[in-house]
Scaffold this motif. Structure first.
Motif, PDB file in Angstrom:
ATOM      1  N   VAL A 109       6.486  -4.053 -12.875  1.00 26.86           N
ATOM      2  CA  VAL A 109       7.319  -4.834 -13.802  1.00 26.86           C
ATOM      3  C   VAL A 109       8.262  -3.963 -14.626  1.00 26.86           C
ATOM      4  CG1 VAL A 109       5.642  -6.697 -14.028  1.00 26.86           C
ATOM      5  CG2 VAL A 109       5.614  -4.828 -15.676  1.00 26.86           C
ATOM      6  N   ALA A 110       8.059  -2.644 -14.598  1.00 27.91           N
ATOM      7  CA  ALA A 110       8.879  -1.756 -15.421  1.00 27.91           C
ATOM      8  C   ALA A 110      10.324  -1.727 -14.916  1.00 27.91           C
ATOM      9  CB  ALA A 110       8.285  -0.352 -15.410  1.00 27.91           C
ATOM     10  N   GLU A 111      11.271  -1.666 -15.856  1.00 20.91           N
ATOM     11  CA  GLU A 111      12.688  -1.558 -15.487  1.00 20.91           C
ATOM     12  C   GLU A 111      12.946  -0.202 -14.847  1.00 20.91           C
ATOM     13  OE1 GLU A 111      15.066  -2.130 -18.928  1.00 20.91           O
ATOM     14  OE2 GLU A 111      14.812  -4.316 -18.940  1.00 20.91           O
ATOM     15  N   GLY A 112      13.660  -0.207 -13.732  1.00 19.37           N
ATOM     16  CA  GLY A 112      14.029   1.050 -13.092  1.00 19.37           C
ATOM     17  C   GLY A 112      12.935   1.590 -12.187  1.00 19.37           C
ATOM     18  N   GLU A 113      12.961   2.897 -12.000  1.00 13.53           N
ATOM     19  CA  GLU A 113      12.104   3.540 -10.992  1.00 13.53           C
ATOM     20  C   GLU A 113      10.882   4.192 -11.620  1.00 13.53           C
ATOM     21  OE1 GLU A 113      13.874   5.953  -7.693  1.00 13.53           O
ATOM     22  OE2 GLU A 113      12.740   7.579  -8.631  1.00 13.53           O
ATOM     23  N   THR A 114       9.740   4.001 -10.943  1.00 11.99           N
ATOM     24  CA  THR A 114       8.495   4.679 -11.318  1.00 11.99           C
ATOM     25  C   THR A 114       8.041   5.528 -10.149  1.00 11.99           C
ATOM     26  OG1 THR A 114       7.772   2.976 -12.871  1.00 11.99           O
ATOM     27  CG2 THR A 114       6.046   4.339 -11.899  1.00 11.99           C
ATOM     28  N   MET A 115       7.607   6.748 -10.428  1.00 15.47           N
ATOM     29  CA  MET A 115       7.062   7.622  -9.401  1.00 15.47           C
ATOM     30  C   MET A 115       5.619   7.950  -9.774  1.00 15.47           C
ATOM     31  SD  MET A 115       8.189   8.979  -6.516  1.00 15.47           S
ATOM     32  CE  MET A 115       9.938   9.384  -6.627  1.00 15.47           C
ATOM     33  N   VAL A 116       4.668   7.519  -8.938  1.00 15.61           N
ATOM     34  CA  VAL A 116       3.251   7.790  -9.191  1.00 15.61           C
ATOM     35  C   VAL A 116       2.836   9.006  -8.374  1.00 15.61           C
ATOM     36  CG1 VAL A 116       0.905   6.856  -9.191  1.00 15.61           C
ATOM     37  CG2 VAL A 116       2.852   5.314  -9.513  1.00 15.61           C
ATOM     38  N   ASN A 117       2.412  10.057  -9.072  1.00  9.86           N
ATOM     39  CA  ASN A 117       2.000  11.304  -8.428  1.00  9.86           C
ATOM     40  C   ASN A 117       0.481  11.372  -8.280  1.00  9.86           C
ATOM     41  OD1 ASN A 117       4.680  12.841  -8.356  1.00  9.86           O
ATOM     42  ND2 ASN A 117       4.582  12.178 -10.481  1.00  9.86           N
ATOM     43  N   MET A 141       2.412  16.881  -1.289  1.00  6.60           N
ATOM     44  CA  MET A 141       1.468  15.832  -1.682  1.00  6.60           C
ATOM     45  C   MET A 141       2.199  14.489  -1.779  1.00  6.60           C
ATOM     46  SD  MET A 141      -1.242  16.038  -4.838  1.00  6.60           S
ATOM     47  CE  MET A 141      -1.941  17.564  -4.218  1.00  6.60           C
ATOM     48  N   ASP A 142       1.578  13.433  -1.262  1.00  7.32           N
ATOM     49  CA  ASP A 142       2.232  12.119  -1.245  1.00  7.32           C
ATOM     50  C   ASP A 142       2.427  11.555  -2.650  1.00  7.32           C
ATOM     51  OD1 ASP A 142       2.052  12.411   1.448  1.00  7.32           O
ATOM     52  OD2 ASP A 142       0.893  10.587   1.826  1.00  7.32           O
ATOM     53  N   ARG A 143       3.483  10.751  -2.778  1.00 13.27           N
ATOM     54  CA  ARG A 143       3.746  10.032  -4.030  1.00 13.27           C
ATOM     55  C   ARG A 143       4.096   8.588  -3.671  1.00 13.27           C
ATOM     56  NH1 ARG A 143       8.693  13.159  -6.242  1.00 13.27           N
ATOM     57  NH2 ARG A 143       9.116  13.268  -4.015  1.00 13.27           N
ATOM     58  N   ILE A 161       8.255  -0.990  -3.102  1.00 10.48           N
ATOM     59  CA  ILE A 161       7.269   0.095  -3.229  1.00 10.48           C
ATOM     60  C   ILE A 161       7.207   0.832  -1.904  1.00 10.48           C
ATOM     61  CG2 ILE A 161       5.417  -1.568  -2.702  1.00 10.48           C
ATOM     62  CD1 ILE A 161       3.526   0.162  -4.395  1.00 10.48           C
ATOM     63  N   GLU A 162       7.176   2.159  -1.973  1.00  9.02           N
ATOM     64  CA  GLU A 162       7.102   2.956  -0.743  1.00  9.02           C
ATOM     65  C   GLU A 162       6.367   4.255  -1.014  1.00  9.02           C
ATOM     66  OE1 GLU A 162      10.849   4.444   0.649  1.00  9.02           O
ATOM     67  OE2 GLU A 162      11.578   4.872  -1.359  1.00  9.02           O
ATOM     68  N   ARG A 163       5.738   4.741   0.040  1.00 12.16           N
ATOM     69  CA  ARG A 163       5.064   6.035  -0.010  1.00 12.16           C
ATOM     70  C   ARG A 163       6.042   7.123   0.406  1.00 12.16           C
ATOM     71  NH1 ARG A 163      -0.630   8.002   0.970  1.00 12.16           N
ATOM     72  NH2 ARG A 163      -1.136   5.845   0.449  1.00 12.16           N
ATOM     73  N   ILE A 164       6.087   8.185  -0.373  1.00 10.59           N
ATOM     74  CA  ILE A 164       6.942   9.327  -0.042  1.00 10.59           C
ATOM     75  C   ILE A 164       6.023  10.492   0.312  1.00 10.59           C
ATOM     76  CG2 ILE A 164       8.669  10.952  -0.902  1.00 10.59           C
ATOM     77  CD1 ILE A 164       9.636   8.692  -2.767  1.00 10.59           C
ATOM     78  N   SER A 165       6.097  10.943   1.552  1.00 13.18           N
ATOM     79  CA  SER A 165       5.190  12.004   2.012  1.00 13.18           C
ATOM     80  C   SER A 165       5.756  13.370   1.668  1.00 13.18           C
ATOM     81  CB  SER A 165       4.993  11.912   3.529  1.00 13.18           C
ATOM     82  OG  SER A 165       4.390  10.675   3.841  1.00 13.18           O
ATOM     83  N   GLY A 166       4.819  14.305   1.487  1.00  8.87           N
ATOM     84  CA  GLY A 166       5.224  15.698   1.254  1.00  8.87           C
ATOM     85  C   GLY A 166       5.396  16.042  -0.194  1.00  8.87           C
TER      86      GLY A 166
END
Length: 429
Positions: free
Chosen positions: A393-401, A1-3, A424-429
């Motif tokens: 705006v958040a410090e560091g990395e955010t991953m939206v599932n 599933m993409d993130r 920002i980038e889409r991660i597939s799979g």
């Protein structure tokens, strides 16, 4: 599933083209069922919900051709759909199709108006409260339809066709207004819809129906009058720009700072939201190409807002505003008056370090100096984009599932933001 992966801290600068409005495109596509001639829709956004509705209409025998890009087209220009419902071969809309999207239930109106019968599954879709269809059913019964509910399906018949009537909605309903409007166009006699929704998308659909030969007056006001006609013809219509997408990117710019031109946006479609942004410290400048949004140096000021039907502050921008207020200098209050269960993003925003307290239908947001990136999960269409705004705006990395919610309503979100400097980038799979 993409993130979607976001690294926060970059200001947004550049141009974001605004796509066609999902909330107008869907009922406009459904309106294609009202005529045996071809309806051509320009500026239709490329969204999961649009693709799903194409499948639903195809099940009824509708031929839909999507025109490819033409020389000189901008990459973000919407698609052109040629919708031909010359031969409706099936008046049943099955559960496995309707359950994926609430708006697909609206096919009941044109099927009943033109074919005098329909069998449509009760809807599924967003997890935002109950959103019942009782007002839609009431409107169709007023127009003379005989409706029964059996095995999760609404079975509707109007043997002699629909007849004009006065429809009084107990509360403002966008879906009820769309259904009543479409059904009444082919009804015998005059229909008056009282307490109608005034949203711009209703006006857009009415404009298109009038081009098709309908006789509708008063769209955009609480009283809409429809003189029924025997037949509608095909036409060509351009979907209006998406005010929710406009407001979403405007809040993202206000959140991150920077200076962005929202190309093709129309300020009159979301004036209440733009007024709130100015109150919060953003600079809003309408111009010939749309709206320019900037916030350079000034902090974000707290605001107090209640959602309301158009022309009030849209419920579909409530989550985005809440994300913006998480870093305001002071306490904000947002009251949700339209849908219950529409605060599901609160617990996810808290994962960034946001301080939000719920009391019934009101959220109190105590601004904090900074947010920290976190793994978060999208819960519904509009809430999910609030997590993207916070991640910017958040410090560091955010991953939206679970970003399939985003794909239902935002066209090429990560491309549009990255073109303005977001990481920002889409991660597939």
């Amino acid at each position: 599933m993409d993130r979607i992966r976001i690294v926060g801290g970059s200001k947004l600068n550049g141009t974001i083209p605004i796509s066609g409005a999902k909330n107008a495109a869907l009922p406009l596509m459904i309106a294609g069922l009202l005529t045996d001639e071809t309806l051509i829709l320009d500026n239709v956004p490329r969204l999961a919900d649009v693709a799903q509705l194409q499948r639903i209409l195809g099940n009824h025998g509708v031929d839909i051709m999507s025109a490819g890009k033409r020389p000189g087209d901008h990459e973000y220009q919407g698609q052109t759909l040629h919708i031909s419902a010359a031969n409706i071969i099936d008046t049943t809309a099955p559960y496995e199709l309707v359950s994926k999207m609430r708006a697909s239930f609206w096919v009941i109106a044109p099927l009943l108006a033109r074919m005098h019968e329909a069998k449509v599954s009760l809807p599924g879709g967003c997890a935002i409260g109950t959103r019942p269809v009782d007002l839609l059913i009431m409107a169709l019964e007023k127009l003379g339809a005989e409706l029964t509910i059996d095995g999760g399906y609404v079975i509707a018949k109007a043997p002699g066709g629909l007849k004009g009537a006065d429809i009084d909605f107990a509360k403002v309903t966008v879906s009820g207004t769309h259904v009543a409007l479409m059904a009444a166009t082919l009804a015998k006699g005059t229909t008056v819809i009282n307490n109608a929704a005034c949203e711009p998308e209703i006006v857009d659909v009415a404009d298109c129906l009038n081009k098709m030969g309908a006789r509708i007056s008063g769209a955009g006001t609480p009283t809409i009058t429809i003189e029924g006609v025997a037949k509608l013809n095909g036409t060509r219509h351009t979907v209006l720009p998406d005010r929710i997408e406009t407001g979403t990117y405007a809040m993202a710019v206000a959140m991150t700072g920077g200076d962005v031109q929202l190309s093709g946006a129309r300020p009159e479609l979301l004036q209440s939201a733009l007024d709130v942004l100015v109150e919060a410290g953003a600079t809003v400048t309408p111009n010939n190409d749309g709206i320019r949004i900037s916030r350079n140096g000034a902090g974000i000021k707290p605001v107090n807002v209640s959602t309301a039907p158009f022309p009030g502050f849209p419920t579909d921008l409530q989550a985005q505003l809440m994300a913006l207020m998480t870093t305001a200098t002071g306490s904000s209050h947002i009251t949700e008056t339209i849908f219950e269960n529409r605060f599901m993003h609160v617990q996810e925003l808290a994962r960034f370090g946001a301080r939000i307290h719920l009391d019934g239908e009101t959220a109190t947001i105590d601004g904090t100096a900074k947010l920290r990136g976190a793994p978060v999960m999208a819960t519904d269409l509009r809430a999910s984009v609030s997590l993207v705004i916070a991640g910017l705006v958040a410090e560091g990395e955010t991953m939206v599932n679970r970003i399939y919610h985003l794909d239902r309503g935002f066209e090429r979100l990560e491309e549009k933001l990255s073109a303005c400097g977001a990481t920002i980038e889409r991660i597939s799979g």
